[in-house]
Design a protein around this motif. Structure first.
Motif, short mmCIF file in Angstrom:
data_model
loop_
_atom_site.label_atom_id
_atom_site.label_comp_id
_atom_site.label_asym_id
_atom_site.label_seq_id
_atom_site.Cartn_x
_atom_site.Cartn_y
_atom_site.Cartn_z
N SER A 149 0.84 -1.19 0.00
CA SER A 149 0.00 0.00 0.00
C SER A 149 0.87 1.24 0.00
O SER A 149 2.08 1.18 0.23
CB SER A 149 -0.94 0.02 1.21
OG SER A 149 -0.20 0.11 2.42
N SER A 231 -5.07 7.04 -1.37
CA SER A 231 -4.46 5.87 -0.75
C SER A 231 -4.87 4.63 -1.53
O SER A 231 -6.04 4.46 -1.88
CB SER A 231 -4.93 5.73 0.71
OG SER A 231 -4.52 6.85 1.46
N GLY A 233 -4.19 0.28 -1.76
CA GLY A 233 -3.62 -0.94 -1.20
C GLY A 233 -4.17 -2.17 -1.90
O GLY A 233 -5.34 -2.21 -2.28
N ARG A 246 -8.07 -1.94 -2.00
CA ARG A 246 -8.61 -0.99 -1.03
C ARG A 246 -8.14 0.41 -1.39
O ARG A 246 -6.99 0.61 -1.78
CB ARG A 246 -8.14 -1.33 0.39
CG ARG A 246 -8.71 -2.64 0.93
CD ARG A 246 -8.16 -2.94 2.31
NE ARG A 246 -8.70 -4.18 2.86
CZ ARG A 246 -9.78 -4.27 3.62
NH1 ARG A 246 -10.44 -3.16 3.94
NH2 ARG A 246 -10.20 -5.44 4.07
N ASN A 250 -10.13 3.28 3.58
CA ASN A 250 -10.29 1.83 3.71
C ASN A 250 -11.47 1.30 2.90
O ASN A 250 -12.10 0.31 3.26
CB ASN A 250 -10.42 1.42 5.17
CG ASN A 250 -9.92 0.01 5.41
OD1 ASN A 250 -9.02 -0.47 4.72
ND2 ASN A 250 -10.51 -0.66 6.38
#
Length: 363
Positions: A149, A231, A233, A246, A250
């Motif tokens: 990530s 972000s 991941g 992800r 999240n």
């Protein structure tokens, strides 16, 4: 008479092309439960933040989200337009990943070895060589990886040729150099979408979230004044052998089914973070002017160069951690380069990367 016959032949060919495009559009754009019309401008107002660096609660903002949402039990899919197909080399090739033949991968010493090797922890590691692609990447090897990530800085680099694309992403790789498999995720800018399958046009990725549309615009874009990031991941479920994607906050977007893979069913053996430019004019003169990252070299650092921070891997210790060993690799350092930079002696390094493509040093 010859001119008239020629003109009729051309008209027939055009009609066939139009019919082919119409059939392809009907096939790609299946009946929708609900249609959401996006606003013309891709710039989002400041209150619809993507991920500001100093923000502790990052969110993804996409243009279509301003105009509606998906009903329960459905997912958003970007509608394919006629102009999208017209820009592709052919209707059949639209949305398909450029997949070089095995001879396009170099597994022996037919090229200068320095071009495709990186030193990690004192050991020279061979990287897969892919035709028509330039990379500037942070690389880790040495373990079996079941996840990775990072936060990826958001920019809008310029494109040169219609079939070029440029990405900032994570990718996990498994298998031998000339037959490797990979799962990849991040953001991209492309000219015609004819060179890559980066959304749901091709079968494979299974989307489960109704909150993000693959292939739709992200925003706002970073500038010298403000930086934004997403972000990303990718993590393996060892029971199902699916690789789950992800995103910011999240958000579980979906998964790459384990049935797609042979080598990646259990783990990856290499993880890369950074940028990639696809063009038929990389490693050639004149070089493509398609930019990577922000279009600035990595040495410009924060506020100017594109960055990837909070780099993390997961191995079979099941802990999310910074890799033990990393190395930096660039195909053409005068066109695009990378720099794993640390301010002082505290904190983790931040990987900066990018470049303008063709310039005085990259003719």
């Amino acid at each position: 008479m010859a001119n008239s016959a020629s003109r009729k032949s051309m008209n027939r060919e055009a009609a066939v092309d139009e019919d082919d495009i119409d059939r392809r559009l009907r096939l790609l754009n299946k009946p929708a439960v609900k249609s959401i019309q996006m606003e013309p401008s891709i710039k989002l107002p400041s209150e619809n933040k993507a991920t500001k660096v100093e923000s502790s609660k990052p969110v993804i903002a996409q243009t279509w989200q301003k105009s509606g949402s998906c009903p329960r039990g459905t997912i958003p899919i970007r509608r394919v337009r006629r102009q999208d197909l017209l820009r592709a080399s052919s209707p059949e090739q639209f949305g398909k990943m450029y997949h070089p033949h095995s001879q396009d991968y170099v597994a022996n010493s037919t090229l200068n070895e320095n071009v495709r090797n990186v030193v990690i922890n004192g050991t020279r590691v061979s990287l897969p060589y892919t035709k028509d692609r330039d990379q500037a990447i942070l690389v880790t090897v040495g373990y079996n990886y079941i996840g990775a990530s990072s936060d990826i800085n958001l920019w809008n680099p310029n494109l040169d040729l219609p079939d070029d694309f440029t990405t900032a992403q994570i990718w996990l790789l498994g298998g031998p150099g000339n037959k490797y498999e990979s799962v990849e995720a991040g953001w991209m800018v492309d000219g015609s979408v004819s060179t890559g399958c980066f959304d749901l046009t091709c079968s494979g990725f299974v989307q489960t979230s109704s909150e993000v549309a693959l292939g739709s615009a992200l925003g706002p874009i970073s500038s010298e004044r403000e930086q934004y990031q997403i972000s990303v991941g990718i993590f393996l479920d060892p029971h199902s052998t699916n690789w789950w994607l992800r995103l910011t906050n999240n958000l579980v977007l979906g998964y790459f089914p384990g049935s797609l893979f042979f080598y990646l069913k259990r783990s990856a053996i290499m993880v890369n973070w950074g940028g990639q430019v696809y063009s038929t004019m990389v490693k050639k003169t004149p070089h493509t002017r398609t930019a990577m990252g922000s279009g600035e070299y990595s040495g410009a650092l924060h506020g100017h160069a594109c960055y990837i921070n909070h780099v993390r891997i997961v191995d079979f210790s099941l802990s999310l951690k910074y890799p033990e060993w990393v190395g930096v690799y660039s195909d053409e350092v005068y066109c695009y380069n990378g720099n794993n930079h640390r301010d002082g002696y505290v904190g983790e390094p931040v990987f900066y990367f990018g470049g303008p493509g063709q310039n005085h040093f990259c003719p």
